[in-house]
Design an enzyme around this catalytic site. Structure first.
Site, short mmCIF file in Angstrom:
data_model
loop_
_atom_site.label_atom_id
_atom_site.label_comp_id
_atom_site.label_asym_id
_atom_site.label_seq_id
_atom_site.Cartn_x
_atom_site.Cartn_y
_atom_site.Cartn_z
N GLY A 259 22.31 60.11 51.08
CA GLY A 259 21.85 59.24 50.00
C GLY A 259 22.84 59.16 48.85
N THR A 260 23.40 60.28 48.48
CA THR A 260 24.33 60.29 47.35
C THR A 260 25.53 59.40 47.63
OG1 THR A 260 23.62 62.53 46.80
CG2 THR A 260 25.73 61.81 45.89
N ASN B 214 11.41 59.56 43.40
CA ASN B 214 11.34 60.86 44.07
C ASN B 214 10.58 61.91 43.28
OD1 ASN B 214 13.83 60.31 42.54
ND2 ASN B 214 14.24 62.48 42.85
N SER C 29 18.73 58.39 53.79
CA SER C 29 19.24 59.73 54.07
C SER C 29 18.35 60.41 55.10
CB SER C 29 19.25 60.54 52.77
OG SER C 29 19.63 61.87 53.03
N HIS D 101 17.81 63.55 56.08
CA HIS D 101 17.06 64.80 55.88
C HIS D 101 15.77 64.60 55.10
CE1 HIS D 101 18.03 66.17 51.64
NE2 HIS D 101 18.99 65.29 51.78
N THR E 80 36.02 60.60 60.77
CA THR E 80 35.43 60.79 62.10
C THR E 80 33.91 60.85 61.97
OG1 THR E 80 37.39 61.94 62.86
CG2 THR E 80 35.37 62.32 64.12
N CYS F 222 16.84 68.62 42.63
CA CYS F 222 18.21 68.59 42.13
C CYS F 222 18.28 68.94 40.65
CB CYS F 222 18.82 67.22 42.33
SG CYS F 222 18.33 66.47 43.87
C1 LIG Z 1 17.39 63.01 47.99
C2 LIG Z 1 17.65 61.73 47.32
C3 LIG Z 1 18.96 61.22 47.18
C4 LIG Z 1 20.16 62.01 47.66
O1 LIG Z 1 20.25 62.03 49.04
P1 LIG Z 1 21.20 63.13 49.75
O2 LIG Z 1 21.22 62.72 51.18
O3 LIG Z 1 20.55 64.44 49.53
O4 LIG Z 1 22.54 63.01 49.11
C5 LIG Z 1 19.13 60.00 46.58
N1 LIG Z 1 18.09 59.30 46.11
C6 LIG Z 1 16.82 59.73 46.23
C7 LIG Z 1 15.71 58.89 45.72
C8 LIG Z 1 16.56 60.97 46.82
O5 LIG Z 1 15.30 61.41 46.90
#
Ligand SMILES: *Cc1c(COP(=O)(O)O)cnc(C)c1O
Length: 387
Positions: free
Chosen positions: A71-72, A151, A199, A201, A237, A325
């Site tokens: 996501g980042t 979030n 993302s 996870h 990669t 975070c």
């Molecule tokens: C967790 C999250 C991210 C970051 O995603 P990562 O894969 O952990 O870098 C970005 N935006 C929101 C809304 C999130 O909940």
């Protein structure tokens, strides 16, 4: 009872079926998808099939899916990549005050490069106003970035309406959908969305892998230069096991969606009702209707969230104050602040995020413990009611 996990907005368990699907790509099938020999071709086939599966589930073209590290990266890529394409021209971006830091801090960064950013305010439920959005648009606005689902409190944005406004004014629309993907059915072909960040996870896949949906015909400057993978836009990669796992996780999320989401929503509402009815002076933060199914943000007056979190953790209940975070930094939540919460309510806010794996027994146990600990902490804080 032990190990009750109520922090699914921070990350989720990687589904055992996902792990199983990934394993061969660490061992027998360890080829590099760019290699032209058989090992490479097997890996390439796995990446291609994963891309096709994700595109099918999102109703878009495989060529519109770009694999990222999560996501980042997706958020950074859209914002920086859009700006890097117009470093001389500059221009204006619209976002909101309650975005994830991956969006907010990136916007702060591009401000330093000379770009203008408007941070739209939110109401007490975390909702933005479309009137505000329309008013903020300037002739040089080139990007609107508004998260699909928050979030920390779960509030959903009116994505369809925002997309329509952006489309009408010829502005690209990005949505950070990290909390939404897997929970809602998406039809990218009819969405009007230009960019969507996801993302793995957060929906039962592994960490360190995600994707960016980019509408066909869109231009975005790469952040990663090198071996020209991902249509020359994101070199490096490919994370083959991660990509395979992510596609599997999305497939699983999609197959059981309705049943799981109903269970989670019911459980969350039951939890909310118990807390609101049985713990004096607490409030639910966010929008109880336009909300992610599994998220419950509650403030308990007269306590410090960090103290309650320690007690809950010792009782085997794992949750967060605000987002995972920002909790390490003990900064008060920028989201709750933007929603106008006063200091006293801010201090005592806890985020419980449930999944389909959680049970009524776990919620009952947690509710009892919360009642007990809140009472105990308030006793240690005489005069709390007068604040
Ligand atoms: C967790 C999250 C991210 C970051 O995603 P990562 O894969 O952990 O870098 C970005 N935006 C929101 C809304 C999130 O909940």
């Amino acid at each position: 009872m032990e190990n009750i996990y109520f922090d699914h907005a921070a990350t989720t368990l990687t589904d055992p079926l996902v792990v199983e699907a990934m394993l061969p790509y660490f061992t027998e099938e360890y080829g590099n998808p760019s290699s032209l020999h058989e090992r490479g071709l097997h890996a390439k086939k796995a990446v291609t099939e994963a891309r096709m599966k994700i595109a099918e589930l999102l109703h878009c073209k495989p060529t519109e899916i770009f694999f990222t590290s999560g996501g980042t990266e997706g958020d950074n890529w859209v914002i920086k990549g859009s700006c890097f394409g117009r470093l001389k021209k500059k221009g204006h971006i619209i976002t909101t005050a309650i975005e994830h830091h991956a969006v907010l801090h990136t916007c702060r960064f591009v401000e330093q490069l000379g770009f203008d950013v408007t941070y739209l305010p939110v109401d007490e439920k975390g909702g933005i106003s479309l009137v505000d959005l329309n008013r903020a648009i300037r002739p040089d606005t080139f990007l609107i970035s508004i998260m699909y689902a928050n979030n920390e409190v779960g509030t959903l944005a009116p994505i369809g309406e925002i997309a329509e406004i952006a489309h009408k004014r010829g502005i690209a629309f990005h949505t950070d959908a990290v909390q939404a993907i897997g929970h809602f059915e998406e039809r990218m072909d009819a969405s009007g969305i230009t960019f969507l960040t996801a993302s793995a996870h957060k929906f039962g896949g592994p960490k360190g892998i995600g994707f960016l949906y980019m509408k066909e015909g869109t231009v975005l400057t790469p952040l990663m230069h090198g071996g020209a993978q991902e249509q020359q836009l994101r070199s490096g990669t490919e994370n083959v096991p991660g990509i395979v796992g992510m596609a599997k996780a999305l497939e699983i999320a999609d197959a059981g969606r309705e049943e799981r989401e109903n269970h989670v929503r019911e459980l969350r509402d039951y939890f909310a009702n118990r807390l609101l009815n049985e713990v004096p002076r607490c409030q639910r933060n966010g929008d109880a209707e336009e909300c992610l199914p599994g998220i419950l943000n509650v403030s308990f007056l007269g306590i410090q969230a960090s103290s309650l979190l320690v007690f809950l953790d010792m009782a085997g209940i794992h949750c967060s104050g605000g987002s995972a975070c920002s909790s390490a930094s003990s900064e008060p939540s920028h989201v709750l602040k933007a929603m106008g919460l006063s200091q006293a309510w801010l201090e005592g806010s806890i985020r419980f995020t449930l999944s389909w794996q959680n049970t009524r027994e776990q919620v009952d146990y947690a509710a009892e413990k919360i009642k007990e600990y809140v009472e105990k902490l308030r006793k240690q804080n005489p005069g709390w009611e007068r604040r």
